[in-house]
Design a protein around this motif. Sequence first.
Motif, PDB file in Angstrom:
ATOM      1  N   LEU A  47       0.809  -1.220   0.000  1.00  0.00           N
ATOM      2  CA  LEU A  47       0.000   0.000   0.000  1.00  0.00           C
ATOM      3  C   LEU A  47       0.843   1.272   0.000  1.00  0.00           C
ATOM      4  O   LEU A  47       0.303   2.369  -0.074  1.00  0.00           O
ATOM      5  CB  LEU A  47      -0.920   0.017   1.231  1.00  0.00           C
ATOM      6  CG  LEU A  47      -2.028  -1.043   1.272  1.00  0.00           C
ATOM      7  CD1 LEU A  47      -2.684  -1.075   2.645  1.00  0.00           C
ATOM      8  CD2 LEU A  47      -3.073  -0.772   0.205  1.00  0.00           C
ATOM      9  N   TRP A  71      -5.110  -7.170   7.552  1.00  0.00           N
ATOM     10  CA  TRP A  71      -5.886  -6.041   7.023  1.00  0.00           C
ATOM     11  C   TRP A  71      -6.723  -5.404   8.132  1.00  0.00           C
ATOM     12  O   TRP A  71      -6.713  -4.187   8.315  1.00  0.00           O
ATOM     13  CB  TRP A  71      -6.761  -6.584   5.892  1.00  0.00           C
ATOM     14  CG  TRP A  71      -7.690  -5.643   5.199  1.00  0.00           C
ATOM     15  CD1 TRP A  71      -8.922  -5.257   5.621  1.00  0.00           C
ATOM     16  CD2 TRP A  71      -7.493  -4.984   3.937  1.00  0.00           C
ATOM     17  NE1 TRP A  71      -9.501  -4.417   4.708  1.00  0.00           N
ATOM     18  CE2 TRP A  71      -8.655  -4.245   3.669  1.00  0.00           C
ATOM     19  CE3 TRP A  71      -6.453  -4.986   3.022  1.00  0.00           C
ATOM     20  CZ2 TRP A  71      -8.794  -3.480   2.511  1.00  0.00           C
ATOM     21  CZ3 TRP A  71      -6.596  -4.227   1.872  1.00  0.00           C
ATOM     22  CH2 TRP A  71      -7.738  -3.481   1.616  1.00  0.00           C
ATOM     23  N   ILE A 116      -4.177   2.041   8.332  1.00  0.00           N
ATOM     24  CA  ILE A 116      -4.754   2.098   6.987  1.00  0.00           C
ATOM     25  C   ILE A 116      -6.236   2.433   7.111  1.00  0.00           C
ATOM     26  O   ILE A 116      -6.853   2.167   8.157  1.00  0.00           O
ATOM     27  CB  ILE A 116      -4.583   0.766   6.202  1.00  0.00           C
ATOM     28  CG1 ILE A 116      -5.366  -0.367   6.860  1.00  0.00           C
ATOM     29  CG2 ILE A 116      -3.122   0.399   6.063  1.00  0.00           C
ATOM     30  CD1 ILE A 116      -5.393  -1.652   6.032  1.00  0.00           C
ATOM     31  N   THR A 173     -11.017   1.370  -1.831  1.00  0.00           N
ATOM     32  CA  THR A 173      -9.591   1.042  -1.759  1.00  0.00           C
ATOM     33  C   THR A 173      -9.013   1.498  -0.430  1.00  0.00           C
ATOM     34  O   THR A 173      -9.537   2.397   0.219  1.00  0.00           O
ATOM     35  CB  THR A 173      -8.798   1.708  -2.902  1.00  0.00           C
ATOM     36  OG1 THR A 173      -8.913   3.131  -2.784  1.00  0.00           O
ATOM     37  CG2 THR A 173      -9.325   1.273  -4.253  1.00  0.00           C
ATOM     38  N   GLN A 174      -7.930   0.851  -0.052  1.00  0.00           N
ATOM     39  CA  GLN A 174      -7.265   1.189   1.200  1.00  0.00           C
ATOM     40  C   GLN A 174      -5.942   1.893   0.926  1.00  0.00           C
ATOM     41  O   GLN A 174      -5.289   1.635  -0.076  1.00  0.00           O
ATOM     42  CB  GLN A 174      -7.010  -0.088   2.010  1.00  0.00           C
ATOM     43  CG  GLN A 174      -8.257  -0.780   2.516  1.00  0.00           C
ATOM     44  CD  GLN A 174      -8.906  -0.059   3.680  1.00  0.00           C
ATOM     45  OE1 GLN A 174      -8.221   0.573   4.477  1.00  0.00           O
ATOM     46  NE2 GLN A 174     -10.218  -0.158   3.782  1.00  0.00           N
ATOM     47  N   ARG A 175      -5.550   2.759   1.834  1.00  0.00           N
ATOM     48  CA  ARG A 175      -4.256   3.406   1.741  1.00  0.00           C
ATOM     49  C   ARG A 175      -3.689   3.558   3.153  1.00  0.00           C
ATOM     50  O   ARG A 175      -4.419   3.443   4.143  1.00  0.00           O
ATOM     51  CB  ARG A 175      -4.366   4.793   1.086  1.00  0.00           C
ATOM     52  CG  ARG A 175      -5.232   5.780   1.839  1.00  0.00           C
ATOM     53  CD  ARG A 175      -5.238   7.148   1.168  1.00  0.00           C
ATOM     54  NE  ARG A 175      -6.147   8.082   1.822  1.00  0.00           N
ATOM     55  CZ  ARG A 175      -5.852   8.807   2.886  1.00  0.00           C
ATOM     56  NH1 ARG A 175      -4.654   8.696   3.437  1.00  0.00           N
ATOM     57  NH2 ARG A 175      -6.723   9.634   3.412  1.00  0.00           N
ATOM     58  N   PRO A 215      -3.057   3.104  -3.589  1.00  0.00           N
ATOM     59  CA  PRO A 215      -4.192   2.492  -2.896  1.00  0.00           C
ATOM     60  C   PRO A 215      -4.588   1.189  -3.586  1.00  0.00           C
ATOM     61  O   PRO A 215      -4.497   1.062  -4.800  1.00  0.00           O
ATOM     62  CB  PRO A 215      -5.300   3.547  -3.033  1.00  0.00           C
ATOM     63  CG  PRO A 215      -4.634   4.811  -3.460  1.00  0.00           C
ATOM     64  CD  PRO A 215      -3.419   4.389  -4.217  1.00  0.00           C
TER      65      PRO A 215
END
Length: 302
Positions: A65, A93, A102, A111-113, A69
Amino acid sequence: QEINELCGGHPTLLHRVVDTVQSFYDNQVEQFVVHLLPLSPSLSKYFDELFEKLSDPEKALLYWLALRPLSWLELRQWLPFLSFDESQLMAAWKMLQRQHLIQTSSENEGTQRITPRYFGLYVVDKLRDVFAQELMEDNLSLFHSYPLVWPQVSFQQQQLLRSYLFQPLAAALKKQVFQKDLQAKFSHLLSLSSTFYNPSHSFAAGNLFNLAAHMGLSVANIDWRNLTLWHADLTVSSLKDIDFQNCRFKAAVLPAGLQGRLVTALHPTGCTMAVGDEQGQVQVYTWTGQRFNLHWCYELGL
């Protein structure tokens, strides 16, 4: 507000950064933001302690990450390259979310960042250091599971990869290995890339190809046979001198200049392929002697 955004609202990091601004920058936030790296000793120690407490799956997720993202579905497709299963990845996660490291990106729903942008910079630095150490110690663990080139990312993200990974790695190698020994070093590293349990699911060979080409090394005299080159950047020059016999390309990067959605057409003989883009530019390649050569380019003006 600027510091809060930089820290992603992470309370401990926010406290540390404010203390750093007060102690070393005379409360001048602008000066601190301009000189984010290298880290101050107190912040560096805090990040080191925080990072070392993370599990291997959590560290791997942060590496992935660090530069873009990703959604959960995108991450799952890379599981064959990782040394842990989907349940471990999901647990990591969720744990990173609970630690506020995150979160869902507001710009790209779903989406994850990495939440604290400042911590993201540290992770990129850490990633680069691990890569450099692996190359020098002939240990391709992370090099095997992390791609240095992402064909699907934007031009800006590719520039980030070059600035933060390619160029520093190239500089570190040139500093620690004599120029005359670099070719032998890469050949040795490539031999290691075939020792993984499933070499076809390894980014190591493709990463080494891209790094060597980026450093301006001749890759024509290296034995590429029976290797899978994931994300090979075929925009480099002098490909006509390379023998790719029995070599497999996966998600390769075609020469620059084509934009938007691409259309490909293979000639019935199988020896010629045309690639065109939405702007009307066409590039034609010929396959001769186990080599894939750019034959000509022409702007149709459509």
